[in-house]
Design an enzyme around this catalytic site. Sequence first.
Site, PDB file in Angstrom:
ATOM      1  N   SER A 216      60.082  14.243  51.601  1.00 32.23           N
ATOM      2  CA  SER A 216      59.656  15.616  52.532  1.00 32.23           C
ATOM      3  C   SER A 216      58.105  15.255  53.054  1.00 32.23           C
ATOM      4  O   SER A 216      57.227  14.864  52.167  1.00 32.23           O
ATOM      5  CB  SER A 216      59.445  16.558  51.438  1.00 32.23           C
ATOM      6  N   ALA A 219      55.191  19.784  57.320  1.00 39.65           N
ATOM      7  CA  ALA A 219      55.589  20.340  58.793  1.00 39.65           C
ATOM      8  C   ALA A 219      56.044  19.198  59.397  1.00 39.65           C
ATOM      9  O   ALA A 219      56.531  19.389  60.609  1.00 39.65           O
ATOM     10  CB  ALA A 219      54.157  20.900  59.247  1.00 39.65           C
ATOM     11  N   GLY A 221      58.169  17.175  58.739  1.00 44.59           N
ATOM     12  CA  GLY A 221      59.931  16.916  58.565  1.00 44.59           C
ATOM     13  C   GLY A 221      60.192  15.978  57.645  1.00 44.59           C
ATOM     14  O   GLY A 221      59.730  16.242  56.301  1.00 44.59           O
ATOM     15  N   GLY A 247      61.476  22.855  49.982  1.00 45.09           N
ATOM     16  CA  GLY A 247      61.785  21.517  49.741  1.00 45.09           C
ATOM     17  C   GLY A 247      63.241  21.524  49.056  1.00 45.09           C
ATOM     18  O   GLY A 247      63.854  20.611  49.046  1.00 45.09           O
ATOM     19  N   ASP A 248      63.463  22.662  48.217  1.00 52.01           N
ATOM     20  CA  ASP A 248      64.816  22.857  47.622  1.00 52.01           C
ATOM     21  C   ASP A 248      65.853  23.025  48.338  1.00 52.01           C
ATOM     22  O   ASP A 248      66.875  22.362  48.234  1.00 52.01           O
ATOM     23  CB  ASP A 248      64.817  23.946  46.319  1.00 52.01           C
TER      24      ASP A 248
END
Length: 308
Positions: A216, A219, A221, A247-248
């Site tokens: 991750s 912002a 991507g 993130g989940d």
Amino acid sequence: MILTVTLNAALDITYRVPRLRPHSTHRVTEVSERPGGKGLNVARVLAALGHRTVATGFAGGGTGEALRALLAETDVTDALVPVGGTTRRTVAVVDAATGDTTQLNEPGPTVSPAEWGAFLGTYRELLGEARAVALCGSLPPGVPVDVYARLTRAARAAGVPVLLDTSGEPLRRGLAARPDLAKPNADELAALTGSTEPLRAARDARRRGAHAVAASLGADGMLAVTADGVWQAAPPRRFAGNPTGAGDSAVAGLLSGLVEELPWPDRLTRAVALSAATVRAPAAGEFDVSTYEELLAGVVVTDRPAVA
């Protein structure tokens, strides 16, 4: 079904205030509560995507009861193991003026050897029905630091693909057990490898044992380094909002893509769109389907060089 593991579950509480100012009293304009902890967030998003999902881990005390009551209102099957301690709370304070979020996370309850043994029995039983498993989040006190390595090996022995999403020493040890996919963020990768360059760090993490690494990048991507190639996916634009659970949601996108056998670019597109839609949602770990579908069409995926 898809199995998610949340060893340090939480009751996520989100407060919205007109403006957050240190050393002052605030009038809260909106409060929401959700079952939380990384794996439970993943489970809720997977269920919203139409996948049969079972959540296990630990829950205890009055907070645990509240969490389970909220979980019962979702399509996620509750297989949480009771503990004597009290499930933690996490508090997100959203500044309506800026869209920024301040996060406060409590520690989890101490897990006894008997409670840990009960969880292992539940986990091994659930693996018999699982198409994939996500091992997510921090560890509560009393749980061995190599727990994710143990759980990864058990899943692989049962022929179940594993996604690992944690940090620090549990991540380092977990990678050595060769999960099918690791999903650290850029800071976790840097702490693991010593490199702040995401592509180099992701390659290093893959050499440590993961079959694939999806990093991750906030912002910017997500970056995936796999045996089949290297890709980066970016949202159509930057968004302000509540990042709790973003993130989940990305993990849910990756995991659903895995069980659906989607090509890697499609998995990344789904993960990035879900993550951005979650940031834009008012409550932690939620997303609006129409927003997600709109963003899905705007995600840009590019091939990265195979060699740094």
